[in-house]
Structures are given as C-alpha cells and as structure tokens.
Write a protein that holds these residues in place. Structure first.
Motif, PDB file in Angstrom:
ATOM      1  N   ASP A 125     -41.572  39.611 -36.697  1.00 30.81           N
ATOM      2  CA  ASP A 125     -40.695  40.580 -37.329  1.00 30.81           C
ATOM      3  C   ASP A 125     -40.936  41.955 -36.714  1.00 30.81           C
ATOM      4  OD1 ASP A 125     -39.644  42.502 -39.404  1.00 30.81           O
ATOM      5  OD2 ASP A 125     -39.205  40.601 -40.415  1.00 30.81           O
ATOM      6  N   LYS A 126     -39.878  42.681 -36.459  1.00 34.27           N
ATOM      7  CA  LYS A 126     -39.994  44.019 -35.864  1.00 34.27           C
ATOM      8  C   LYS A 126     -40.741  44.986 -36.777  1.00 34.27           C
ATOM      9  CE  LYS A 126     -36.047  43.620 -32.817  1.00 34.27           C
ATOM     10  NZ  LYS A 126     -34.804  44.210 -32.328  1.00 34.27           N
ATOM     11  N   GLU A 130     -48.086  45.803 -35.163  1.00 36.39           N
ATOM     12  CA  GLU A 130     -49.467  45.422 -34.834  1.00 36.39           C
ATOM     13  C   GLU A 130     -49.535  43.962 -34.390  1.00 36.39           C
ATOM     14  OE1 GLU A 130     -48.675  44.257 -38.932  1.00 36.39           O
ATOM     15  OE2 GLU A 130     -48.363  46.161 -37.916  1.00 36.39           O
ATOM     16  N   ALA A 131     -48.678  43.118 -34.956  1.00 38.33           N
ATOM     17  CA  ALA A 131     -48.624  41.712 -34.536  1.00 38.33           C
ATOM     18  C   ALA A 131     -48.106  41.616 -33.111  1.00 38.33           C
ATOM     19  CB  ALA A 131     -47.742  40.901 -35.487  1.00 38.33           C
ATOM     20  N   LEU A 132     -47.096  42.391 -32.779  1.00 37.81           N
ATOM     21  CA  LEU A 132     -46.550  42.387 -31.422  1.00 37.81           C
ATOM     22  C   LEU A 132     -47.634  42.748 -30.404  1.00 37.81           C
ATOM     23  CD1 LEU A 132     -44.089  42.068 -29.592  1.00 37.81           C
ATOM     24  CD2 LEU A 132     -43.567  44.473 -30.014  1.00 37.81           C
ATOM     25  N   GLY A 139     -51.181  37.389 -24.029  1.00 39.42           N
ATOM     26  CA  GLY A 139     -50.404  36.996 -22.859  1.00 39.42           C
ATOM     27  C   GLY A 139     -48.940  36.701 -23.128  1.00 39.42           C
ATOM     28  N   PHE A 140     -48.501  36.818 -24.374  1.00 39.90           N
ATOM     29  CA  PHE A 140     -47.087  36.601 -24.686  1.00 39.90           C
ATOM     30  C   PHE A 140     -46.281  37.808 -24.206  1.00 39.90           C
ATOM     31  CE2 PHE A 140     -49.197  33.707 -27.503  1.00 39.90           C
ATOM     32  CZ  PHE A 140     -48.333  32.644 -27.643  1.00 39.90           C
ATOM     33  N   THR A 141     -45.056  37.561 -23.761  1.00 40.17           N
ATOM     34  CA  THR A 141     -44.176  38.642 -23.335  1.00 40.17           C
ATOM     35  C   THR A 141     -42.882  38.590 -24.139  1.00 40.17           C
ATOM     36  OG1 THR A 141     -43.202  37.271 -21.589  1.00 40.17           O
ATOM     37  CG2 THR A 141     -45.073  38.664 -20.970  1.00 40.17           C
ATOM     38  N   ALA A 142     -42.331  39.754 -24.386  1.00 36.68           N
ATOM     39  CA  ALA A 142     -41.059  39.854 -25.110  1.00 36.68           C
ATOM     40  C   ALA A 142     -39.924  39.627 -24.106  1.00 36.68           C
ATOM     41  CB  ALA A 142     -40.944  41.219 -25.786  1.00 36.68           C
TER      42      ALA A 142
END
Length: 153
Positions: A125-126, A130-132, A139-142
């Motif tokens: 969720d936007k 802090e989670a993002l 290593g996750f990318t948006a």
C-alpha cells in the motif's frame, strides 16, 4: 531458535491479531474474541489449496511472532512460468526490528526457487512508505504500476 512452519487452525487468532495490528489493518479486519467464522473458513480454503502456503514463524517456546502467505500462480506467459506472490507479511509488534521480516522473506524467496518460480512479486500500500523501503533493501524493484478495483459484496 526460530522456526518457520505451515500454519495450523489454532494459529488463526494470532495471525489475524498481527494482520489487524496496524493503521490499515485496523480498518479492514474484524479482530474479535471469538473470531468471526469467516477467518476459519478462509483458513480451510487456503489449507486445501496446494498453491497456497500460509506460514508462521514461531519461537522455541511456540509463540507465533510472524506470518506470511505465499501463493503460486501458474501463467501462460514466460513460457508457462510460475509466479510467487507474497501477501500479508506481519511481525508481532514486540519483535519488530529484529530481522524477523527479513528472515520470512528469505524463506519465501528460497521456497519460490524450490517451486521453480521465475519471479517473486508483492504489492504494498502506498500508505506504507517504510514497507517500500524494506522491500527495496531486499532487492525488490517497483517495476510495475499496480491497480485494484474493490468490489462491494
């Protein structure tokens, strides 16, 4: 020593308590004692589906301190590839900041590799910046823009 294992029906109240224990979860969940039966029905459906893995992390004393759901989605794209979808990652409020979330994600990524998934994906969720940041550190990318249509039931 911490252990990750498949969730049992008896874990459902603690899982729901963790899911409900943030600003957004408080708006969506109905954490009562006893829990509404809808949570147990959902648990039974998840447990019966071989493409769903509802996991908990517990301490050596058996206290559930973390949870996540890992879903395996078969696609025709990527030559019939499998996507692993991580959902509902939560850590008990008293254990946050101790690497529990990272450990859960490392387990999920390893499990996705075991199942021959070609990608691990998640949504966040936007309203949770802090989670993002945490996911980016892992290593996750948006790479995509996600959209949802909430249906009235």
């Amino acid at each position: 020593m911490l252990k990750i294992r498949e969730a049992k029906k008896a874990d459902v109240p603690m899982i729901v308590a963790m899911i409900a224990n943030d600003k957004l979860g408080q708006l969506r969940e109905n954490y009562l004692n006893p829990l509404p039966n809808t949570y147990y029905e959902a648990f039974e459906n998840i447990a019966a589906d071989p493409n769903q893995e509802l996991m908990v992390m517990e301490t050596k004393n058996g206290l559930v301190i973390g949870t996540l759901q890992l879903s395996f989605i078969q696609y025709l794209t990527y030559q019939g590839g499998i996507r692993a979808q991580i959902e509902a990652v939560r850590v008990h409020k008293e254990y946050r900041g101790q690497g529990i979330g990272q450990h859960l994600f490392e387990w999920a990524i390893h499990r996705a590799k075991e199942k021959k998934a070609h990608v691990v994906q998640l949504t966040t969720d936007k309203k949770r910046p802090e989670a993002l940041k945490f996911y980016e550190k892992l290593g996750f990318t948006a790479s995509h823009e996600g959209m949802k249509l909430h249906l009235k039931t």
